[in-house]
Design an enzyme around this catalytic site. Sequence first.
Site, short mmCIF file in Angstrom:
data_model
loop_
_atom_site.label_atom_id
_atom_site.label_comp_id
_atom_site.label_asym_id
_atom_site.label_seq_id
_atom_site.Cartn_x
_atom_site.Cartn_y
_atom_site.Cartn_z
N ASP A 70 1.01 -1.39 0.49
CA ASP A 70 0.24 0.13 -0.44
C ASP A 70 0.97 1.86 -0.26
O ASP A 70 0.80 2.60 -0.74
CB ASP A 70 -1.03 0.13 1.12
CG ASP A 70 -1.95 -0.95 1.24
OD1 ASP A 70 -1.59 -2.35 0.34
OD2 ASP A 70 -3.14 -0.75 2.33
N SER A 92 -9.62 1.91 3.11
CA SER A 92 -8.18 0.71 2.33
C SER A 92 -9.26 0.81 0.83
O SER A 92 -10.28 1.15 0.85
CB SER A 92 -8.90 -0.24 3.38
OG SER A 92 -8.49 -1.81 2.09
#
Length: 682
Positions: A165, A539
């Site tokens: 990420d 997310s």
Amino acid sequence: MSSVLEKILGRPDDDDYRIDTHAPGPEGSLPLTPEMLRESPSGDLFGWSQNVGMGWDPARLLGPQVLILGTQGGIRDEDGRPVALGYHTGHWEVGLLMRAAAEEVAGLGGVPFAGYVSDPCDGRSQGTTGMFDSLPYRNDAAIVIRRLIRSLPTRRAVLGVATCDKGLPAMMLGLAGTWNLPSVIVPGGVTLPPTRGEDAGKIQTIGVRFARGELSLEEAADLGCRACATPGGGCQFLGTAATAQVVAEALGLTVPHAALAPSGQRVWAQMARQSARAALHMAESGLTTGRILTDASIRNAMVVHAAFGGSTNLLLHVPAIAHAAGLRVPDVTDWTAVNRSVPRLVSALPNGPVPHPTVRVFLAGGVPEVMLHLRRLGLLDETVLTVTGETLGAVLDWWESSERRHRMRQHLLERDGVDPDTVIYPPEKASAAGLTSTVTFPVGNIAPEGSVVKSAAIDPALVDEDGVYRHVGRAKVFTSERAAIRAIKEGRIVGGDILVLIGCGPSGTGMEETYQLTSALKHLPFDGKVSLLTDARFSGVSTGACIGHIGPEALAGGPLGKVRDGDWIDIRIDLNRLEGRIDMVGDGEAPATPAEGAEVLARRGPHPDMASHSLLPDDTRLWAALQAASGGTWRGCVYDVDRIIKVLEAGTKALAAAREDGESASAGGTVNAGGKESAGSA
């Protein structure tokens, strides 16, 4: 010796005292010439001494030097067992890719170097103070990556090996900022799903599902043990990690069909070797990153992002990559235009409609297969260059008739019984299968700068027949994620509520990721609609009627920070036209109009309980201030050095002027010997 010291220091044996004080040094001699000794910087010459000191054959020093930067974490034994754990599977096997690339460079006569800038895990830091450092880490790591690149002045090319990420966006920012060098991204791939069990996205809800009676203790323990079925690679869903890999390939920064390869497998390691060959070819031909990253390649990446239905976190990262490369930074109108014109073609976790894991997307053809369809629709610029030295058009021509394409897709059909055209849909079949464009950018009196929602992931059962999600309800306001998740676990959020989380943008929590909330709202049953509004982010695996990135953030004076419990909120998201509004519509017994709501907000001050988190580190406070001066969330939370310098210069002048005014006032208001104030101080 005390018992504590003895426990720590142990009992040395005689071998501990057999210490060498000199050594013969490496054999051979440096391949120096008189010109080198006269003209080369001392650093170049001493670098060769360092190289042979580490064991490199002096006869092989003249090859092109390739720097391999990776986000490796943990310490693996030779057999793969952990000596020390990493933060996440995404960087656990990255060292194997780096090794494969290094061996290829050396085998072709080059000199490989390696450096490391490890990365955190957003899943591990969910709901903790670790999230305060998540997004700020990206900028810091990109700076370190660029410093490491510049600190090896003799490198001819750079390979960036990263997966997850923040590590992969940081690597792309770092390489984008070194536009005058050849560079190649090597994506770290994906982990496999368990044969029986839950994916790494759903498994993060075991706590809230247990608290609400949806899971037993035994079920939670069993499912949690098997969610990460293989030890390396990013999560199995099309979240931020997977989407970042897709974007890297769509930008032309990887070799073809690199994104989403299954970590640890032969095809994955072969991709690293291909990348090494591409980097050496770039160095030989003079092809630099600046020729690959262009306004056209940035738009191509946005188009592919829309076709995949990728993570909304890339709305932060793609503009940052463009900024780092010195290109035009796309804004919300650009994202809206792209998402309105590009059909979604990929059916995968978490958006569906069929929850295929990312390894199936890879086998179905991954990025080049999606780009084939987009090319036929005229949505791509095929003239852009890739790290192969070929144009995108030439790469797609190769892919269309390649053995690799045929065999990968056939393997998916034979191994899993899945038709690859039901993972990556042809455009003419996508809409009929229920794939809709992914992202909408609502505005309104709560979000004058804009916001974002993954509209395709809103439950179709909650959408009206005309394709519009409508929710008018009362706000339940929380000033911390912890308080909000507690309310969900205790059953205080019910159908019809609009959960409003404020003060969690960059200035409040470092713009934390609130997957705890979005996953709970997705996986728990509610008798009616529940929506979420926040200035935080989500997310990549988040779904549902969750609206984030609301700007301006609450702590910067945004109207979101003035919302109170019981306020009426009107949410309207048109999934067909990809437009929406979020408005406060009054605080009375019944909802009023957006205009009346705006008047109420204008009269109010900020929520009395809203403040930056008391544990927010100074590092993150500094990041928040710098990115705010650079344009904030909707410019990618970047460091715009020119803008920051202007703000600092203006602030310095203002402080100096204030100091002069203060000194003047003090001089004019001095007290005379008689103790009376002079007239000048009136």
